[in-house]
Design an enzyme around this catalytic site. Structure first.
Site, mmCIF file in Angstrom:
data_model
loop_
_atom_site.group_PDB
_atom_site.id
_atom_site.type_symbol
_atom_site.label_atom_id
_atom_site.label_comp_id
_atom_site.label_asym_id
_atom_site.label_seq_id
_atom_site.Cartn_x
_atom_site.Cartn_y
_atom_site.Cartn_z
ATOM 1 N N ARG A 1 -13.243 -5.216 -48.185
ATOM 2 C CA ARG A 1 -11.459 -4.727 -47.975
ATOM 3 C C ARG A 1 -11.368 -4.284 -46.719
ATOM 4 O O ARG A 1 -10.282 -4.166 -46.207
ATOM 5 C CB ARG A 1 -11.116 -3.936 -49.161
ATOM 6 C CG ARG A 1 -10.712 -4.892 -50.297
ATOM 7 C CD ARG A 1 -9.854 -3.968 -51.328
ATOM 8 N NE ARG A 1 -10.543 -2.931 -51.989
ATOM 9 C CZ ARG A 1 -10.114 -1.716 -52.334
ATOM 10 N NH1 ARG A 1 -8.792 -1.243 -52.004
ATOM 11 N NH2 ARG A 1 -10.614 -0.885 -53.182
ATOM 12 N N ASN B 1 -3.580 22.478 1.430
ATOM 13 C CA ASN B 1 -2.417 21.483 0.686
ATOM 14 C C ASN B 1 -2.852 20.242 1.098
ATOM 15 O O ASN B 1 -2.660 19.780 2.280
ATOM 16 C CB ASN B 1 -1.162 22.132 1.512
ATOM 17 C CG ASN B 1 -0.135 22.112 0.774
ATOM 18 O OD1 ASN B 1 0.194 20.710 0.214
ATOM 19 N ND2 ASN B 1 0.764 22.947 0.314
ATOM 20 N N ALA C 1 1.609 14.711 -0.626
ATOM 21 C CA ALA C 1 2.066 13.855 -1.448
ATOM 22 C C ALA C 1 1.638 12.382 -0.985
ATOM 23 O O ALA C 1 1.981 11.962 0.269
ATOM 24 C CB ALA C 1 3.573 13.750 -1.783
ATOM 25 N N TYR D 1 -14.554 4.462 -0.845
ATOM 26 C CA TYR D 1 -15.287 3.287 -1.178
ATOM 27 C C TYR D 1 -15.188 2.102 -0.041
ATOM 28 O O TYR D 1 -13.944 1.937 0.176
ATOM 29 C CB TYR D 1 -14.917 3.050 -2.562
ATOM 30 C CG TYR D 1 -15.905 1.752 -2.694
ATOM 31 C CD1 TYR D 1 -17.073 1.839 -3.076
ATOM 32 C CD2 TYR D 1 -15.095 0.755 -3.478
ATOM 33 C CE1 TYR D 1 -17.854 0.745 -3.671
ATOM 34 C CE2 TYR D 1 -16.069 -0.432 -4.156
ATOM 35 C CZ TYR D 1 -17.297 -0.142 -4.026
ATOM 36 O OH TYR D 1 -17.979 -1.272 -4.837
#
Ligand code: UD1
Ligand code: CA
Length: 464
Positions: free
Chosen positions: A16, A386, A389, A396
């Site tokens: 089942r 800091n 953004a 890599y």
């Protein structure tokens, strides 16, 4: 004290489940069901563990050998039951490898939540001389073997399909767990016949033999129903999963952890918590996780293989997975919402990692901040840096990984690419939009982008 030898029944098909995975390898709390049973046997300090395999035998044996090796334990013995002619036939396969002088404790590979203390009580009831059965009272006992008593004394177990109308009214059923003197068990097993409704060799027929031989048969009641619930379907698996999670949640709350909702908490591994830890709804913990004093975890976080130090706050929707290398979050750090910490992320005290920031194999020293939309991979970041953004480390080159070093007090503007290997020396500033592929000097401002050109009064093209 008589030695205990555990026999685990795990040959059944689990039709089942409708799965290619053998039933006993389906997981509860991130661990295969049969692993729960093995761990319980280990708590009981069983002398031997013998596993009866059949359907999917190779997969089950391979898994158990690997798991034992990983845990530094001896692998269990295996016997194969081929074909499966009933529970009595299954245990008959064990006879050649089962010592005569012990107590055989029979467990089920698909009943994972049995507690060691319940089994210990069953073994104690057996005491090396009696046949001890674990029973439970069920409102709806349909399908189960009924405990037939004469007065207090147990006379027999009658399977549902073989039971009379009167016997079917009995609510006390056999759970599938018994503790029995091995020498007697072997004698009774040799007498089993399959002349019953299912044409199977029933292990439960030994109860009648014991009663007839004058061996005392005693019944112990299970503590809670979930301890003896087996799994035959995905729904039953999910129900046991919730029961298991509830157990873990209750244990954590008893230790003082504040879970916003124990029904919306999942732990697939181990979670160590200090004092005053708060965990909001829908969090999932996997592998080994440690949370220090006062750590707060926001809603909807997934946290695996990580150590989070005291006072750190993980805001909602953060994903942390340390895999093998681990993740460390320092004291008082603020992570997320929507942050991603990957293997080898080591964040010092009061580091801030904001939304949509990914950190992999990087060390950030005390007070460093990367608050928005950034990537730090294979980087060493100094104190108070800091990181603007949209900035990324290009770690890599298509063949090899290289390191980026950002020394203390550097300010990296927005949308910069730091092409590794490269070092931005202490106190330096990188102008927004720069692509930095040469190391910079301490205190320097580095800008590496096209100069802005402005054409005064420029007329835009018009539509013809
Ligand atoms: C058995 C008991 C029943 C009890 C119930 C509790 C017998 C005859 N009946 O029912 O009294 O109430 O458990 O759940 O024992 N298995 C094998 N080889 C086999 C058959 C079964 O290894 O040939 C294993 C299954 O994988 C499972 C366990 O034995 O782990 C119990 O088998 P299952 O078919 O679920 O139990 P029943 O026979 O229905
Ligand atoms: Ca059956």
């Amino acid at each position: 004290m008589t030695a205990v030898d555990v026999v685990v029944m795990a040959a059944g098909k689990g039709t089942r489940m409708k799965s290619r995975t053998p039933k006993v390898l389906h997981k509860v709390g991130g661990r295969p069901m049969i692993q729960h049973v093995m761990d319980t046997a280990a708590v009981l300090q069983a002398r031997r563990v013998i596993v009866i395999t059949g359907h999917g035998a190779e997969g089950v044996e391979q898994y158990l050998k690997g798991a034992a090796e990983g845990a530094g334990r001896a692998a269990p013995d295996f016997v194969r039951q081929e074909p499966q002619l009933g529970t009595g036939h299954a245990v008959q396969q064990v006879v050649p490898v089962l010592p005569d002088d012990g107590i055989a404790l029979i467990l089920n590979g698909d009943v994972p939540l049995i507690r060691p203390q319940t089994l210990q009580a069953l073994v104690d009831k057996c005491g090396g001389t009696r046949l001890a059965l674990l029973t439970v009272d069920m409102a709806d006992p349909t399908g189960y073997g009924r405990i037939v008593r004469s007065g207090e004394a147990v006379q027999a177990i009658v399977e549902h399909k073989d039971a009379s109308h009167a016997q079917r009214a009995i609510k006390e059923v056999y759970t599938g767990f018994m503790a029995v003197p091995a020498r007697k068990l072997k004698d009774w097993l040799a007498r089993l016949k399959n002349d019953n409704a299912q044409g199977e060799y029933y292990l439960t027929d030994i109860v009648g033999f014991a009663a007839a031989d004058g061996t005392e048969v005693v019944a112990a009641k299970a503590g809670e129903q979930v301890e003896v619930d087996g799994v035959n379907s995905p729904l039953q698996l999910a129900d046991l999963e919730r029961a298991f999670q509830r157990r873990q949640a209750v244990a954590l709350m008893e230790a003082g952890v504040r879970l916003a909702d124990p029904a919306r908490f999942d732990l697939r591994g181990t979670l160590e918590c200090g004092q005053d830890v708060e965990i909001d709804v829908n969090c999932l913990f996997e592998g080994q996780v440690a949370l220090g004093d006062g750590v707060r975890i926001g809603a909807n976080c997934v946290i695996a293989n990580a150590r989070i130090a005291a006072g750190a706050v993980i805001h909602p929707f953060t994903h942390i997975d340390g895999e093998k290398a681990g993740v460390e979050v320092g004291e008082g750090a603020l992570i997320g919402p929507f942050a991603r910490l990957r293997p080898g992320a080591k964040l010092g005290q009061e580091v801030h990692i904001g939304n949509f920031v990914e950190v992999k194999n990087s060390t950030l020293a005390k007070g460093a901040k990367a608050n928005h939309l950034a990537y730090l991979g294979d980087a060493t970041v100094g104190e108070r840096v800091n990181y603007g953004a949209g900035s990324i480390t290009a770690n890599y080159d298509g063949a090899n990984k290289h390191r980026t070093v950002i020394e203390a007090d550097v300010h990296v503007g927005s949308n910069c690419v730091l092409v590794a290997p490269v070092t931005v020396a202490a106190g330096g500033t990188v102008g927004a939009g720069s692509v930095i592929n040469k190391s910079t000097e301490a205190g320097a401002l580095s800008v590496a982008r096209a100069r802005q050109a402005s054409i005064p009064n420029w007329a835009r093209p018009k539509k013809k």
